[in-house]
Design a protein around this motif. Structure first.
Motif, PDB file in Angstrom:
ATOM      1  N   UNK A 109      90.396  83.073 -44.550  1.00 12.62           N
ATOM      2  CA  UNK A 109      89.502  83.188 -43.397  1.00 12.62           C
ATOM      3  C   UNK A 109      88.281  82.291 -43.577  1.00 12.62           C
ATOM      4  N   UNK A 110      87.695  82.301 -44.771  1.00 14.96           N
ATOM      5  CA  UNK A 110      86.527  81.455 -45.032  1.00 14.96           C
ATOM      6  C   UNK A 110      86.913  79.977 -44.936  1.00 14.96           C
ATOM      7  N   UNK A 111      88.103  79.624 -45.428  1.00 20.38           N
ATOM      8  CA  UNK A 111      88.561  78.235 -45.325  1.00 20.38           C
ATOM      9  C   UNK A 111      88.666  77.809 -43.869  1.00 20.38           C
ATOM     10  N   UNK A 112      89.236  78.665 -43.033  1.00 15.48           N
ATOM     11  CA  UNK A 112      89.370  78.363 -41.603  1.00 15.48           C
ATOM     12  C   UNK A 112      87.998  78.208 -40.965  1.00 15.48           C
ATOM     13  N   UNK A 113      87.085  79.137 -41.298  1.00 21.71           N
ATOM     14  CA  UNK A 113      85.732  79.071 -40.742  1.00 21.71           C
ATOM     15  C   UNK A 113      85.042  77.779 -41.160  1.00 21.71           C
ATOM     16  N   UNK A 114      85.172  77.410 -42.430  1.00 19.46           N
ATOM     17  CA  UNK A 114      84.536  76.180 -42.917  1.00 19.46           C
ATOM     18  C   UNK A 114      85.076  74.952 -42.208  1.00 19.46           C
ATOM     19  N   UNK A 115      86.392  74.931 -41.940  1.00 16.03           N
ATOM     20  CA  UNK A 115      87.021  73.770 -41.306  1.00 16.03           C
ATOM     21  C   UNK A 115      86.715  73.688 -39.815  1.00 16.03           C
ATOM     22  N   UNK A 116      86.800  74.825 -39.124  1.00 19.21           N
ATOM     23  CA  UNK A 116      86.642  74.823 -37.675  1.00 19.21           C
ATOM     24  C   UNK A 116      85.198  74.982 -37.220  1.00 19.21           C
ATOM     25  N   UNK A 117      84.408  75.704 -38.011  1.00 17.37           N
ATOM     26  CA  UNK A 117      83.020  75.974 -37.619  1.00 17.37           C
ATOM     27  C   UNK A 117      82.085  75.763 -38.816  1.00 17.37           C
ATOM     28  N   UNK A 118      81.899  74.506 -39.212  1.00 15.78           N
ATOM     29  CA  UNK A 118      81.070  74.227 -40.386  1.00 15.78           C
ATOM     30  C   UNK A 118      79.622  74.665 -40.236  1.00 15.78           C
ATOM     31  N   UNK A 119      79.207  74.929 -39.010  1.00 11.62           N
ATOM     32  CA  UNK A 119      77.838  75.383 -38.785  1.00 11.62           C
ATOM     33  C   UNK A 119      77.635  76.860 -39.050  1.00 11.62           C
ATOM     34  N   UNK A 120      78.716  77.587 -39.320  1.00 15.23           N
ATOM     35  CA  UNK A 120      78.619  79.020 -39.588  1.00 15.23           C
ATOM     36  C   UNK A 120      78.632  79.259 -41.099  1.00 15.23           C
ATOM     37  N   UNK A 121      77.628  79.945 -41.573  1.00 15.42           N
ATOM     38  CA  UNK A 121      77.546  80.304 -42.990  1.00 15.42           C
ATOM     39  C   UNK A 121      78.058  81.732 -43.163  1.00 15.42           C
ATOM     40  N   UNK A 122      79.117  81.899 -43.938  1.00 11.20           N
ATOM     41  CA  UNK A 122      79.701  83.225 -44.177  1.00 11.20           C
ATOM     42  C   UNK A 122      79.212  83.759 -45.524  1.00 11.20           C
ATOM     43  N   UNK A 123      78.604  84.930 -45.506  1.00 11.25           N
ATOM     44  CA  UNK A 123      78.168  85.596 -46.735  1.00 11.25           C
ATOM     45  C   UNK A 123      78.999  86.864 -46.918  1.00 11.25           C
ATOM     46  N   UNK A 124      79.547  87.065 -48.111  1.00 10.41           N
ATOM     47  CA  UNK A 124      80.364  88.239 -48.404  1.00 10.41           C
ATOM     48  C   UNK A 124      79.635  89.147 -49.388  1.00 10.41           C
ATOM     49  N   UNK A 125      79.720  90.438 -49.139  1.00 12.05           N
ATOM     50  CA  UNK A 125      79.140  91.428 -50.047  1.00 12.05           C
ATOM     51  C   UNK A 125      80.179  92.516 -50.271  1.00 12.05           C
ATOM     52  N   UNK A 126      80.588  92.683 -51.531  1.00 11.09           N
ATOM     53  CA  UNK A 126      81.695  93.587 -51.840  1.00 11.09           C
ATOM     54  C   UNK A 126      81.208  94.982 -52.207  1.00 11.09           C
ATOM     55  N   UNK A 127      81.890  95.984 -51.677  1.00 12.46           N
ATOM     56  CA  UNK A 127      81.572  97.380 -51.980  1.00 12.46           C
ATOM     57  C   UNK A 127      82.700  98.277 -51.536  1.00 12.46           C
ATOM     58  N   UNK A 128      82.471  99.594 -51.573  1.00 12.33           N
ATOM     59  CA  UNK A 128      83.485 100.514 -51.054  1.00 12.33           C
ATOM     60  C   UNK A 128      83.124 100.898 -49.617  1.00 12.33           C
ATOM     61  N   UNK A 129      83.957 101.718 -48.996  1.00 10.27           N
ATOM     62  CA  UNK A 129      83.736 102.057 -47.590  1.00 10.27           C
ATOM     63  C   UNK A 129      82.363 102.672 -47.354  1.00 10.27           C
ATOM     64  N   UNK A 130      81.956 103.576 -48.243  1.00  7.68           N
ATOM     65  CA  UNK A 130      80.665 104.254 -48.081  1.00  7.68           C
ATOM     66  C   UNK A 130      79.525 103.248 -48.123  1.00  7.68           C
ATOM     67  N   UNK A 131      79.563 102.349 -49.113  1.00  6.71           N
ATOM     68  CA  UNK A 131      78.492 101.364 -49.254  1.00  6.71           C
ATOM     69  C   UNK A 131      78.442 100.439 -48.040  1.00  6.71           C
ATOM     70  N   UNK A 132      79.606 100.013 -47.569  1.00  8.05           N
ATOM     71  CA  UNK A 132      79.646  99.115 -46.412  1.00  8.05           C
ATOM     72  C   UNK A 132      79.067  99.798 -45.180  1.00  8.05           C
ATOM     73  N   UNK A 133      79.392 101.072 -44.989  1.00  8.53           N
ATOM     74  CA  UNK A 133      78.842 101.800 -43.842  1.00  8.53           C
ATOM     75  C   UNK A 133      77.329 101.885 -43.932  1.00  8.53           C
ATOM     76  N   UNK A 134      76.806 102.133 -45.151  1.00  7.07           N
ATOM     77  CA  UNK A 134      75.352 102.196 -45.331  1.00  7.07           C
ATOM     78  C   UNK A 134      74.716 100.836 -45.066  1.00  7.07           C
ATOM     79  N   UNK A 135      75.378  99.759 -45.487  1.00  5.44           N
ATOM     80  CA  UNK A 135      74.848  98.406 -45.228  1.00  5.44           C
ATOM     81  C   UNK A 135      74.823  98.111 -43.737  1.00  5.44           C
TER      82      UNK A 135
END
Length: 291
Positions: A109-135
């Motif tokens: 997905x990040x590769x596709x985004x980089x190729x098709x939409x180089x102006x979009x910066x994708x940031x990933x933050x890894x956690x479990x479901x609970x942490x993601x909901x809190x974020x």
């Protein structure tokens, strides 16, 4: 008050360190410290509690940062809308991901985004479901992967149903079965994934009133698989996390079925860039399912 100061405080809170915040933002540590001190002087109270263990937000700081994130989100949305009017897709999207998604879906997905939409910066933050909901609730991410979402606070789009499989070693009496009746797991040594929030495995065990002998509760799937490899128990894991099982292990379907629902949650008023990310993700998954 400068938006830059808000961004600095946000990064300090995220990484719990002036030094790491300075490195991430390309600033000096003194500049980061000065920005936080300047905000504290303007507000008239402490935002950060400093100790030898690191830095944490004061209760007042936590309250103010939540408000600051709304301002930062509004500024990001403003810039994205302006770019959208000009026919340009540009901006930043912060995504909360679970480990199986970051390893199986995100590279492509990040590769596709980089190729098709180089102006979009994708940031990933890894956690479990609970942490993601809190974020999501605190505004630390723009979208995140959850296993079902009934809250009206988010827009939730179901993406895939990921089957739950029983993982056993070649020494297990269940190894030669084509499918396993979940009631057979009663009292068997079991290694449970201990992530917070809704636990898909606990849900199916409770649904069929099965109580295995839980020997260990581990947060990492690789640890669970290692325990099974050493004949210390069995487990139930989603299919996406077990692509490369050791040859001595086997993933067996449950007679009762069972799956986790993976979807992406975002704000109801999501930014154009967040919507574009979700659109690319959904299209890619549809293509994968057609293969």
């Amino acid at each position: 008050m400068s938006l830059v100061k808000y961004e600095i405080l946000n990064k300090v809170a995220e990484v719990a360190s002036f030094t790491r915040a300075a490195e991430a933002l390309g600033l000096t540590q003194s500049a980061v410290s000065h920005a936080v001190s300047s905000l504290e002087k303007e507000f008239g109270f402490a935002l950060i509690h400093r100790s030898r263990a690191g830095v944490t937000l004061t209760s007042e700081g936590d309250t103010m940062l939540r408000a600051m994130r709304h301002v930062l989100d509004a500024e990001e949305l403003l810039q994205q809308e302006a770019a959208h009017i000009l026919g340009v897709t540009r901006g930043k999207v912060r995504i909360g991901v679970i480990s199986s998604i970051s390893s199986n879906w995100m590279p492509e997905i990040v590769r596709i985004m980089d190729n098709q939409f180089p102006g979009i910066q994708v940031e990933l933050r890894e956690g479990d479901y609970y942490e993601i909901e809190q974020w999501l609730l605190s505004g630390e991410v723009d979208a995140g992967f959850l296993n079902g979402q009934n809250s009206g606070q988010f827009q939730f789009t179901e993406l895939q149903q990921d089957p739950l499989l029983c993982i056993v070693s070649d020494k297990s009496p269940l190894y030669d079965k084509a499918e396993i009746d979940i009631v057979e797991l009663e009292d068997m040594p079991f290694i449970l994934n201990s992530h917070k929030g809704t636990n898909d495995v606990n849900v199916i065990l409770e649904q069929y009133h099965v109580k295995p002998n839980i020997r260990f509760e581990l947060s990492e799937d690789v640890g669970i698989i290692s325990m099974i490899s050493h004949q210390l128990g069995i487990s139930i894991l989603p299919k996406l996390v077990i692509n490369n099982l050791p040859l001595t292990l086997k993933a067996i379907p449950l007679k009762q079925g069972g799956y986790r629902t993976i979807g992406i949650a975002m704000k109801h008023q999501a930014s154009p860039v967040t919507k574009k990310f979700a659109e690319i993700l959904s299209s890619w998954l549809k293509e994968q399912n057609m293969k």
